[in-house]
Design a protein around this motif. Structure first.
Motif, PDB file in Angstrom:
ATOM      1  N   LYS A  86      10.300 108.709  -3.450  1.00  0.00           N
ATOM      2  CA  LYS A  86       8.741 108.596  -3.489  1.00  0.00           C
ATOM      3  C   LYS A  86       8.350 107.250  -3.920  1.00  0.00           C
ATOM      4  O   LYS A  86       8.857 106.875  -4.913  1.00  0.00           O
ATOM      5  CB  LYS A  86       8.450 109.722  -4.269  1.00  0.00           C
ATOM      6  CG  LYS A  86       8.764 111.222  -3.747  1.00  0.00           C
ATOM      7  CD  LYS A  86       8.255 112.174  -4.734  1.00  0.00           C
ATOM      8  CE  LYS A  86       8.498 113.743  -4.013  1.00  0.00           C
ATOM      9  NZ  LYS A  86       8.257 114.651  -4.612  1.00  0.00           N
ATOM     10  N   THR A  87       7.293 106.814  -3.035  1.00  0.00           N
ATOM     11  CA  THR A  87       7.025 105.449  -3.647  1.00  0.00           C
ATOM     12  C   THR A  87       5.493 105.451  -3.903  1.00  0.00           C
ATOM     13  O   THR A  87       4.770 106.455  -3.393  1.00  0.00           O
ATOM     14  CB  THR A  87       7.014 104.434  -2.390  1.00  0.00           C
ATOM     15  OG1 THR A  87       6.394 104.906  -1.372  1.00  0.00           O
ATOM     16  CG2 THR A  87       8.430 104.259  -1.971  1.00  0.00           C
ATOM     17  N   LYS A  88       5.046 104.636  -4.797  1.00  0.00           N
ATOM     18  CA  LYS A  88       3.500 104.625  -5.301  1.00  0.00           C
ATOM     19  C   LYS A  88       2.858 103.858  -4.285  1.00  0.00           C
ATOM     20  O   LYS A  88       3.299 102.896  -3.808  1.00  0.00           O
ATOM     21  CB  LYS A  88       3.622 104.000  -6.706  1.00  0.00           C
ATOM     22  CG  LYS A  88       4.285 104.768  -7.900  1.00  0.00           C
ATOM     23  CD  LYS A  88       4.113 104.087  -9.108  1.00  0.00           C
ATOM     24  CE  LYS A  88       4.951 104.742 -10.121  1.00  0.00           C
ATOM     25  NZ  LYS A  88       4.725 104.291 -11.379  1.00  0.00           N
ATOM     26  N   PRO A  89       1.819 104.201  -4.035  1.00  0.00           N
ATOM     27  CA  PRO A  89       0.792 103.567  -3.042  1.00  0.00           C
ATOM     28  C   PRO A  89       0.459 102.121  -3.619  1.00  0.00           C
ATOM     29  O   PRO A  89       0.288 101.852  -4.929  1.00  0.00           O
ATOM     30  CB  PRO A  89      -0.512 104.204  -3.045  1.00  0.00           C
ATOM     31  CG  PRO A  89      -0.346 105.619  -3.789  1.00  0.00           C
ATOM     32  CD  PRO A  89       1.130 105.496  -4.584  1.00  0.00           C
ATOM     33  N   LYS A  90       0.605 101.129  -2.902  1.00  0.00           N
ATOM     34  CA  LYS A  90       0.402  99.809  -3.460  1.00  0.00           C
ATOM     35  C   LYS A  90      -0.821  99.162  -3.286  1.00  0.00           C
ATOM     36  O   LYS A  90      -1.151  98.172  -4.061  1.00  0.00           O
ATOM     37  CB  LYS A  90       1.267  98.955  -2.258  1.00  0.00           C
ATOM     38  CG  LYS A  90       2.632  99.088  -2.627  1.00  0.00           C
ATOM     39  CD  LYS A  90       3.725  98.228  -1.685  1.00  0.00           C
ATOM     40  CE  LYS A  90       5.030  98.711  -2.104  1.00  0.00           C
ATOM     41  NZ  LYS A  90       6.120  97.917  -1.374  1.00  0.00           N
ATOM     42  N   ILE A  91      -1.709 100.014  -2.675  1.00  0.00           N
ATOM     43  CA  ILE A  91      -3.053  99.396  -2.771  1.00  0.00           C
ATOM     44  C   ILE A  91      -3.981 100.575  -3.141  1.00  0.00           C
ATOM     45  O   ILE A  91      -3.834 101.633  -2.827  1.00  0.00           O
ATOM     46  CB  ILE A  91      -3.591  99.166  -0.924  1.00  0.00           C
ATOM     47  CG1 ILE A  91      -2.869  98.177  -0.290  1.00  0.00           C
ATOM     48  CG2 ILE A  91      -5.132  98.963  -1.223  1.00  0.00           C
ATOM     49  CD1 ILE A  91      -3.037  98.085   1.006  1.00  0.00           C
TER      50      ILE A  91
END
Length: 94
Positions: A86-91
């Motif tokens: 799971k990745t965090k949103p970058k924007i």
């Protein structure tokens, strides 16, 4: 006729010399490093599945939306689906 008698042996000898010359082959391994997964000093290609400590891993794209991007090992669930981290949103918008 004499010209043919002189030229013909030369052509035969030259063709035999060419035929007996050993041919050198250079074998290049076409490899793009970002399309190879490594495990235990062995190379695995895209789609390879291995089992490590009762965990099945697959060599697949690091980013699911990039078909030509780098590959990495990801875990498979019991149904054979890839478990991407799971990745965090970058924007973010405040």
């Amino acid at each position: 006729m004499r010209v043919l008698a002189l030229v013909l042996p030369i052509l035969i000898v030259s063709s035999l010399a060419i035929a007996q010359t050993p041919k050198k082959h250079i074998w290049l391994e076409a490899e793009v490093n970002h399309l190879i997964c490594w495990y235990d000093d062995k190379k695995y290609t895209l789609g390879a599945v291995i089992e490590v400590n009762d965990t099945r891993l697959i060599c697949t794209q690091r980013y699911p939306n990039q078909e030509n991007g780098p590959v990495a090992w990801y875990q498979l669930d019991k149904k054979g689906n890839i478990i991407y981290p799971k990745t965090k949103p970058k924007i973010t918008v405040n």
